[in-house]
Motif scaffolding. Structure first.
Motif, PDB file in Angstrom:
ATOM      1  N   ALA A  28      21.026  13.818 -20.378  1.00 40.78           N
ATOM      2  CA  ALA A  28      22.047  14.746 -20.883  1.00 40.78           C
ATOM      3  C   ALA A  28      22.027  15.098 -22.257  1.00 40.78           C
ATOM      4  N   PRO A  29      22.009  16.392 -22.535  1.00 40.83           N
ATOM      5  CA  PRO A  29      21.845  16.848 -23.996  1.00 40.83           C
ATOM      6  C   PRO A  29      23.163  16.748 -24.726  1.00 40.83           C
ATOM      7  N   GLY A  30      24.176  16.578 -24.000  1.00 42.77           N
ATOM      8  CA  GLY A  30      25.335  16.473 -24.615  1.00 42.77           C
ATOM      9  C   GLY A  30      26.625  16.251 -23.581  1.00 42.77           C
ATOM     10  N   ARG A  31      27.789  16.501 -24.150  1.00 46.71           N
ATOM     11  CA  ARG A  31      28.985  16.281 -23.286  1.00 46.71           C
ATOM     12  C   ARG A  31      29.829  17.404 -23.376  1.00 46.71           C
TER      13      ARG A  31
ATOM     14  N   HIS B 130      28.670  18.847 -19.725  1.00 52.93           N
ATOM     15  CA  HIS B 130      27.455  19.877 -20.316  1.00 52.93           C
ATOM     16  C   HIS B 130      26.893  20.529 -19.155  1.00 52.93           C
ATOM     17  N   LYS B 131      26.633  21.718 -19.708  1.00 52.46           N
ATOM     18  CA  LYS B 131      26.218  22.742 -18.412  1.00 52.46           C
ATOM     19  C   LYS B 131      24.767  22.427 -17.859  1.00 52.46           C
ATOM     20  N   GLU B 132      24.066  21.409 -18.692  1.00 53.65           N
ATOM     21  CA  GLU B 132      22.923  20.897 -18.005  1.00 53.65           C
ATOM     22  C   GLU B 132      23.075  19.821 -16.810  1.00 53.65           C
TER      23      GLU B 132
ATOM     24  N   SER C 290      35.408  18.987 -17.831  1.00 60.55           N
ATOM     25  CA  SER C 290      34.512  19.588 -18.835  1.00 60.55           C
ATOM     26  C   SER C 290      33.183  18.765 -18.957  1.00 60.55           C
TER      27      SER C 290
ATOM     28  N   THR D 156      27.309  10.574 -18.303  1.00 60.63           N
ATOM     29  CA  THR D 156      26.637  11.075 -19.424  1.00 60.63           C
ATOM     30  C   THR D 156      26.617  12.525 -19.852  1.00 60.63           C
ATOM     31  N   PHE D 157      27.270  13.288 -18.882  1.00 64.68           N
ATOM     32  CA  PHE D 157      27.453  14.649 -19.221  1.00 64.68           C
ATOM     33  C   PHE D 157      28.973  15.002 -19.294  1.00 64.68           C
TER      34      PHE D 157
ATOM     35  N   GLY E  51      31.895  21.321 -22.433  1.00 64.28           N
ATOM     36  CA  GLY E  51      31.609  22.644 -22.722  1.00 64.28           C
ATOM     37  C   GLY E  51      31.507  23.582 -21.479  1.00 64.28           C
TER      38      GLY E  51
ATOM     39  N   GLY F 135      32.578  15.204 -20.949  1.00 65.63           N
ATOM     40  CA  GLY F 135      33.402  15.338 -22.112  1.00 65.63           C
ATOM     41  C   GLY F 135      34.570  14.584 -22.141  1.00 65.63           C
TER      42      GLY F 135
END
Length: 219
Positions: free
Chosen positions: A165-168, A155-157, A153, A207-208, A170, A210
């Protein structure tokens, strides 16, 4: 249990595990359209190859394709083992009775849920699947060396790793190897060839990431 016909880590080279010749499957049938779908608002229903997904209509394809990163990952694994993978929507229809995806009262799609997916691939595709709700990079290296492929898992980016990375988490990508501080992955929603088959420094990947995923092994 056996390896998915891959090259395992050897004592002579313990820092490297490569799962060779894993074909890339994308969750959109025309890979060259992913950039427009992801960043320019293009409608997946306009994909001229939509029927290759196994969808009954353009509308069915457009509704489900954005949720099918896990199904594309499963296609990669089955193709790697068998030399063939069923159409994406056929796999999706197979996992639905197991609860892999759930539609809420407002028609929104939730999932892929890991444990129902694992139950499905064990029962229907003879894959040993282990859900890892907490997964470290060291554990990933061990799983890859043991012959597993790992759906992780992120982040899509992650398709644009040069940006912060805007998040982790998804979005699911398929991890195919590690090599001296780099992780190799196939991304079902990669918008360029280099994003679809990527090799990233582990510290960038983390950094991406999850911190969870599913390890899959042929029986």
């Amino acid at each position: 249990m056996g390896c998915l016909t891959c090259r395992p880590t050897t004592a002579a080279n313990p820092e490297q595990t490569l799962h060779d010749d894993v074909e890339i499957y994308t969750q959109y049938m025309t890979p060259d359209l992913i950039e427009a779908i992801a960043y320019r608002g293009a409608d997946p229903a306009d994909d001229p190859r939509w029927a290759e997904s196994g969808a009954a209509t353009r509308e069915e394809y457009a509704r489900w394709a954005q949720h099918c990163c896990g199904m594309a990952g499963l296609q990669m694994i089955l193709d790697h083992r068998d030399g063939y993978a069923p159409p994406m929507m056929e796999l999706l229809r197979g996992v639905l009775p197991y609860g892999g995806y759930v539609e809420d009262g407002q028609g929104r799609i939730k999932g892929l849920y890991y444990q129902p997916f694992a139950d499905y691939v064990r029962a229907e595709h003879s894959l040993d699947a282990t859900v890892h709700p907490h997964l470290t990079m060291q554990e990933i290296s061990g799983l890859l060396a043991a012959g597993c492929l790992v759906m992780a898992s992120v982040h899509k980016e992650i398709r644009r790793p040069d940006l912060p990375a805007p998040g982790r988490g998804g979005h699911l990508v398929l991890l195919t190897g590690h090599d001296h501080g780099r992780i190799h992955l196939h991304n079902p929603s990669g918008h360029t060839p280099g994003a679809r088959r990527a090799s990233l420094p582990v510290d960038v990947f983390e950094t991406f990431f999850g911190g969870r995923g599913i390890a899959l092994l042929a029986r």
